[in-house]
Design an enzyme around this catalytic site. Structure first.
Site, PDB file in Angstrom:
ATOM      1  CG  ASP A 117      11.121  19.742 -16.391  1.00 17.56           C
ATOM      2  OD1 ASP A 117      10.243  19.184 -15.698  1.00 17.56           O
ATOM      3  OD2 ASP A 117      11.578  19.239 -17.440  1.00 17.56           O
TER       4      ASP A 117
ATOM      5  CG  ASP B 287      20.530  16.280 -16.352  1.00 15.79           C
ATOM      6  OD1 ASP B 287      19.800  15.433 -15.780  1.00 15.79           O
ATOM      7  OD2 ASP B 287      21.399  15.979 -17.191  1.00 15.79           O
TER       8      ASP B 287
ATOM      9  CE1 TYR C  29       9.046   5.797 -13.119  1.00 19.90           C
ATOM     10  CE2 TYR C  29       7.691   4.002 -12.302  1.00 19.90           C
ATOM     11  CZ  TYR C  29       7.901   5.349 -12.484  1.00 19.90           C
ATOM     12  OH  TYR C  29       6.973   6.243 -12.013  1.00 19.90           O
TER      13      TYR C  29
ATOM     14  CE  LYS D   7       9.465   6.957  -9.741  1.00 21.09           C
ATOM     15  NZ  LYS D   7       9.498   8.379  -9.334  1.00 21.09           N
TER      16      LYS D   7
END
Ligand SMILES: NC(=O)c1ccc[n+]([C@@H]2O[C@H](COP(=O)([O-])OP(=O)(O)OC[C@H]3O[C@@H](n4cnc5c(N)ncnc54)[C@H](O)[C@@H]3O)[C@@H](O)[C@H]2O)c1
Length: 259
Positions: free
Chosen positions: A37, A58, A150, A154
């Protein structure tokens, strides 16, 4: 017991809501798990809670992904399962209000970052001709939403998942995608508490009358990574309490209540 020889799994975004549930579920399944993470402190806390190993990553940075992939193989052994959960989330807004720096960041993390994560962690799986990968899309991939950057990333992840599934299928690697609907993670709960989102309007759009729990998504990821899904590759599996199924019902007065 899985026929996958190594029982090492990596979870990117492992410190987040769905990520932590995935770490917990994979530990219950008997995997050794690496919690990867951007937030190293939370990754450590999650790893401690579930007996896993934390490593900072990252996914917006190619060198960081390579370093994390090498760390997992060095510290835990050959990695044969990857849950690529990490993403840069976005608040709803009109297209003309898009912050283009945020646009670049969302594409760099969600699109390029997911691609690089799959290639870096898939390299060892390809050499060993064994592995399973689950990407995380969203129901926004299937339809219009006010998540201007976003949503398209996706949708791209669904296409990318199928590309990898076919490219690597004969190398013994399965690649599938889970597509969560509105999920009650701690971050989403906090945005309900701040009044930014309203759980009731979201619940109205579900067939089941409930929002998704992080563990519901983790259970689907666990299944797709397991040998029980040995013949499944290249799919996208909504985990959305039936939100996608309800879409045309608003034309006819909405989802009916219980009889
Ligand atoms: N919660 C929902 O309602 C919902 C719905 C659809 C899809 N999803 C998807 O589920 C996944 C998990 O989301 P969540 O709800 O658990 O969110 P979350 O914010 O709780 O977790 C996301 C995690 O990703 C990490 N992260 C962010 N950028 C990163 C980077 N560059 N490199 C590495 N890690 C990074 C964050 O630190 C965080 O721990 C995401 O892919 C998200 O798009 C969530």
């Amino acid at each position: 017991m899985s026929s996958i020889e190594s029982r090492v799994a990596a979870v990117t975004g492992g410190a987040g809501g769905i990520g932590e549930a995935t770490v917990q579920r994979l530990r219950q399944d008997g995997w050794q798990v690496a919690v990867l993470d951007l937030d190293p402190d939370n990754a450590k806390r999650v790893a401690e809670r579930h007996g896993a190993l934390a490593c900072p990553i990252d996914i917006g940075d190619a060198a960081s992904i390579e370093a994390a992939a090498a760390f997992v193989e060095r510290e835990l052994g050959p990695c044969s399962a990857l849950a690529a959960v990490a993403a840069h989330l976005e608040n709803p807004h009109a297209p003309e209000r898009q912050d283009m720096d945020e646009w670049d960041d969302i594409l760099r993390v969600n699109l390029t970052g997911t691609f690089r994560t799959l290639t870096a962690f898939g390299r060892g799986m390809k050499e060993r001709r064994s592995g399973a990968i689950v990407t995380v899309g969203s129901i926004t991939a299937f339809n219009s939403s006010p998540l201007q950057a976003y949503g398209p990333t996706k949708a791209a992840i669904l296409n990318m998942t199928r590309n990898f599934a076919v490219a690597w299928g004969r190398s013994g690697i399965r690649v599938n995608c889970v597509c969560p609907g509105p999920t009650r993670t701690p971050a989403v709960e906090a945005s309900y508490a701040r009044g930014e989102r309203n759980p009731e309007t979201m619940i109205r759009q579900t067939a089941l009358g409930t929002l998704v729990r992080p563990m519901d998504v983790a259970n689907a990821i666990s299944f797709l990574l397991s040998d029980q899904a040995a013949a499944i590759t290249g799919i996208d599996l909504p985990v959305d309490s039936g939100t996608l199924a309800t879409q045309l019902w608003s034309l006819y007065g909405g989802v009916p209540g219980p009889e």
